[in-house]
Scaffold this active site. Structure first.
Site, PDB file in Angstrom:
ATOM      1  N   THR A 208       0.844  -1.199   0.000  1.00 17.83           N
ATOM      2  CA  THR A 208       0.000   0.000   0.000  1.00 17.83           C
ATOM      3  C   THR A 208       0.878   1.246   0.000  1.00 17.83           C
ATOM      4  O   THR A 208       1.948   1.251   0.602  1.00 17.83           O
ATOM      5  CB  THR A 208      -0.894   0.019   1.262  1.00 17.83           C
TER       6      THR A 208
ATOM      7  N   SER B  18       1.951   5.326  -2.006  1.00 16.50           N
ATOM      8  CA  SER B  18       2.176   6.031  -3.267  1.00 16.50           C
ATOM      9  C   SER B  18       3.211   5.338  -4.148  1.00 16.50           C
ATOM     10  O   SER B  18       3.073   5.311  -5.378  1.00 16.50           O
ATOM     11  CB  SER B  18       2.595   7.477  -2.992  1.00 16.50           C
TER      12      SER B  18
ATOM     13  N   ASP C 184       6.313  -4.026  -1.446  1.00 14.73           N
ATOM     14  CA  ASP C 184       5.711  -2.934  -0.678  1.00 14.73           C
ATOM     15  C   ASP C 184       6.764  -1.865  -0.419  1.00 14.73           C
ATOM     16  O   ASP C 184       7.969  -2.101  -0.557  1.00 14.73           O
ATOM     17  CB  ASP C 184       5.163  -3.473   0.647  1.00 14.73           C
TER      18      ASP C 184
ATOM     19  N   GLU D 183      -0.594  -5.368   5.923  1.00 15.70           N
ATOM     20  CA  GLU D 183       0.713  -5.512   5.284  1.00 15.70           C
ATOM     21  C   GLU D 183       1.511  -6.639   5.934  1.00 15.70           C
ATOM     22  O   GLU D 183       2.151  -7.449   5.243  1.00 15.70           O
ATOM     23  CB  GLU D 183       1.479  -4.190   5.350  1.00 15.70           C
TER      24      GLU D 183
END
Length: 234
Positions: free
Chosen positions: A39, A41, A92, A114
């Site tokens: 997760t 940007s 990630d 996560e």
């Protein structure tokens, strides 16, 4: 080791660095296997790149509702984590990563999911820009997902360790995670032993997940900088 070269004519923006490292992560996706997707940007750039090979993978397991929406919009099937036995790789970002592959994560409030997806994977590939590399964890506010009724006591527990815990807010209200819980952001810490720290805080009643990733550390970090993408292995 340099993984990819960046244009040398002008410094790249942070957004461009994220795009560069998101594309570089495609080399770690195993064709024919489900990929774990984080997760944030930087991960969004990876999802955009992953769309170019969606016909070569069955789909993905996602760590957040936001990533799930983006994956599906890109035409990538999303599987429930509880229906997948293992993953070849989990990709990630990180808010901080040290020289041993230990990380602070949770700036996007998805730290619990996560960790769950990372635990399914045989390899954790962290994608980040050089600003995320640190000598000692703790400069970035440490996210801790907590059950609301325990917040006040957990704030006191961190204060006893020299940390200041603040409830994360959004639009004037406590931020609610995908799991229906709250986030405390803790400043003033210097985490020199991430494994011991994760073990201790994880035992506190009311802590759902602490954002130190020591048990689920990175095996590889793709670090984007002025010279391109450097590959670090731990």
């Amino acid at each position: 080791m340099k993984h990819a070269d960046a244009p040398s004519s002008a410094p790249l923006s942070q957004d461009a660095l994220k795009t560069l490292v998101g594309r570089a992560a495609l080399d770690y996706v195993v064709p024919g296997e489900i990929v774990g997707v984080g997760t944030g940007s930087t991960v969004n750039k990876f999802i955009d790149a992953l769309a170019t090979m969606r016909d070569r993978i069955p789909g993905a397991v996602s760590s957040s509702l936001a990533s799930t929406e983006r994956l599906r919009a890109a035409g990538i099937t999303v599987f429930d984590a509880e229906k997948v036995e293992s993953l070849a790789v989990y990709i990630d970002g990180a808010d901080e990563i040290d020289g041993r592959g230990f990380m602070v994560k949770g700036g996007g409030a998805a730290l619990t999911r996560e960790k769950i997806v990372a635990a399914l994977a045989r390899q954790f590939v962290c994608i980040a820009d050089v600003s995320k590399r640190v000598e000692v964890l703790g400069g970035f506010p440490l996210p801790v997902e907590v059950i609301p009724m325990a917040e006040t006591r957990i704030v006191r527990d961190f204060a006893a360790q020299g940390g200041t815990a603040t409830l994360r807010m959004r639009d004037g209200q406590p931020l609610v995670t995908d799991n229906g819980q709250h986030i405390l952001d803790v400043t003033g810490l210097r985490i020199t032993d991430p494994l011991a720290f994760e073990n201790e805080v994880s035992r506190w009643p009311g802590v759902v997940t602490v954002g130190v990733f020591a048990h689920q550390k990175a095996h590889v970090c793709l670090l984007a900088g002025a010279g391109g993408v450097e590959t670090l292995r731990y």
